[in-house]
Enzyme design. Structure first.
Site, short mmCIF file in Angstrom:
data_model
loop_
_atom_site.label_atom_id
_atom_site.label_comp_id
_atom_site.label_asym_id
_atom_site.label_seq_id
_atom_site.Cartn_x
_atom_site.Cartn_y
_atom_site.Cartn_z
N TYR A 141 0.82 -1.26 0.10
CA TYR A 141 -0.25 -0.09 -0.04
C TYR A 141 0.82 1.26 -0.13
CZ TYR A 141 -4.57 -1.81 0.77
OH TYR A 141 -5.78 -2.48 0.63
N LYS A 192 3.35 -15.17 4.39
CA LYS A 192 3.31 -15.86 3.13
C LYS A 192 4.88 -15.96 3.19
CE LYS A 192 1.99 -17.92 -0.68
NZ LYS A 192 1.12 -19.19 -0.34
N ASP A 224 -2.89 -18.25 2.47
CA ASP A 224 -3.77 -19.17 1.81
C ASP A 224 -4.45 -20.13 2.63
OD1 ASP A 224 -1.21 -20.19 1.99
OD2 ASP A 224 -1.49 -21.22 -0.14
N ASP A 248 -6.51 -6.66 4.53
CA ASP A 248 -7.62 -6.04 3.83
C ASP A 248 -8.39 -7.05 3.25
OD1 ASP A 248 -8.95 -4.09 2.03
OD2 ASP A 248 -8.04 -4.67 0.46
N ASP A 252 -12.25 -8.52 5.05
CA ASP A 252 -13.66 -8.66 4.25
C ASP A 252 -14.32 -9.98 4.39
OD1 ASP A 252 -13.57 -5.84 3.59
OD2 ASP A 252 -14.10 -6.45 1.53
C1 IPM Z 1 -10.48 -0.87 3.62
C2 IPM Z 1 -10.75 -0.35 2.27
C3 IPM Z 1 -9.39 0.62 1.64
C4 IPM Z 1 -8.43 -0.32 1.84
C5 IPM Z 1 -9.67 1.20 0.49
C6 IPM Z 1 -11.10 2.03 0.49
C7 IPM Z 1 -8.65 2.15 -0.07
O1 IPM Z 1 -10.97 -1.56 1.49
O2 IPM Z 1 -10.40 0.18 4.51
O3 IPM Z 1 -10.43 -1.98 3.88
O4 IPM Z 1 -8.09 -0.94 0.78
O5 IPM Z 1 -7.54 -0.25 2.81
MG MG Z 2 -10.95 -3.35 2.22
#
Ligand code: IPM
Ligand code: MG
Length: 359
Positions: A141, A192, A224, A248, A252
């Site tokens: 990032y 990893k 993984d 990230d 999710d």
């Molecule tokens: C998160 C989001 C952000 C990230 C994006 C919006 C830049 O997906 O906070 O998880 O990738 O960190």
């Molecule tokens: Mg995210």
């Protein structure tokens, strides 16, 4: 009386709607116990519209003066096409970087009332309570060099650099072990290391720091395998610590174990008590402005703020209890709706939480 200085950065998409509900709930929960000093600051497309920059200088300045930031969401559909620095969605990354918010707490817990909302079998997720601690200011990032170029064969190419320094890994490792100490004392570090040198360093540092926390059980998983285990048997985890990009993705995935990403709060912290609090869900442009978004993640983010930045556990617990009460009453936004429940909009959900607080 304590003064809570909070910057409210509602941002784009559903950000303004869910943040408005969080502010309402925050005011009701504090109920005169402290002085709330809230200042709105433009970010994302709103920043571009107000000042020609997704992270206006005025917003950065406000961020430095407050004790905490309540953040909605930032980004516009298709904004990847805009150069990085001017991209509404990247304003959040710039803010994280500028403020040194390196530790991102993303809890995934299942409200018993939502047991049927997960796509996984009830017995797999019943009682789920895990914490993903994502490193937030390093990795691909922020790693340099990055960009577009042309290779030796004259072909267009693009590159990013996955990079961690030893001190960066050390500081997130300490946060992780301390976090595990406050919970069930199990820490799983996800990397990893079988492929990437940067992750070899990560694993080495985690193990070394771990020697200082003999009361915490440290395990390691490749990313993984961790993704697989999160789906197969998520309750084996207590705290997961991982790098920016893996965190990230895994956060999710973990969010979906709980039924909806619309339920999950997060906190991004530096070394002290200053923090940025945001729902994990993002801008959701498809439902923006239609009173359809679930405000509970934003509301729970406000509770997290009270706990972590202001050490106000009592009103935080009141907000969490009020959220459970409205869920128990059968109120649901579309994302968590199930047969037999009452479908409500963003505002009605926020009003119901305020009602439960006052009950
Ligand atoms: C998160 C989001 C952000 C990230 C994006 C919006 C830049 O997906 O906070 O998880 O990738 O960190
Ligand atoms: Mg995210």
């Amino acid at each position: 009386m304590q003064t809570l200085k909070i910057a409210v950065m509602a941002g784009d998409g559903i950000g303004p709607e869910v943040t408005a509900e969080a502010v309402k709930v925050l005011e009701a929960a504090i109920d005169g116990e402290a002085k709330l000093e809230m200042v709105a600051a433009a970010i994302g497309q709103a920043g571009v519209d107000a000042a020609g920059d997704p992270l206006p200088a005025a917003t950065s300045a406000i961020a430095r003066e407050v004790d905490a930031i309540l953040f909605g969401a930032a980004g516009m559909p298709g904004d990847e096409a805009i150069p990085f620095a001017m991209r509404p969605g990247a304003s959040l990354l710039r803010l994280r970087g500028e403020l040194g918010l390196f530790a991102n707490f993303r809890p995934a817990f299942l409200f018993p009332e939502l047991l049927g909302a997960s796509t996984l079998k009830a017995e797999v997720v019943d009682g789920l309570d895990l914490m993903i601690l994502r490193e937030l200011t390093g990795d691909a990032y922020f790693g340099e060099p990055r960009g577009f170029g042309v290779n030796a064969r004259g072909e267009r190419e693009a590159f990013n650099t996955m990079r961690y320094s030893e001190p960066e890994v050390e500081r997130i490792a300490h946060v992780a072990f301390r976090c595990a100490r406050g919970r069930r004392r199990k820490l799983c570090s996800v990397d990893k290391a079988n492929v990437l040198e940067v992750m070899q360093l990560w694993r080495e540092v985690l193990s070394r720091v771990g020697a200082g926390y003999p009361d915490v059980e440290l395990t390691h998983l490749f990313v993984d395998a961790a993704a697989m285990q999160l789906m197969r048997a998520p309750k084996q985890f207590d705290v997961i610590v991982t790098s920016n990009i893996f965190g990230d993705i895994l956060s999710d995935a973990a969010a979906m174990l709980t039924g909806s990403i619309g339920m999950l709060p997060s906190a991004s912290m530096g070394q002290g008590t200053f923090g940025l609090y945001e729902p994990v869900h993002g801008t959701a442009p498809d439902i923006a402005g239609r009173d359809l978004a679930n405000p509970l993640a934003a509301i729970l983010s406000a509770a997290l703020m009270l706990r972590l930045s202001f050490a106000m556990d009592a009103p935080a617990a009141r907000i969490e209890a009020a959220v459970r009460a409205v869920l128990a009453d059968g109120l649901r936004t579309g994302d968590i709706h199930q047969p037999g429940c009452r479908r409500v909009g963003t505002r009605a959900m926020g009003d119901a939480v305020v009602g439960a607080l006052r009950a």
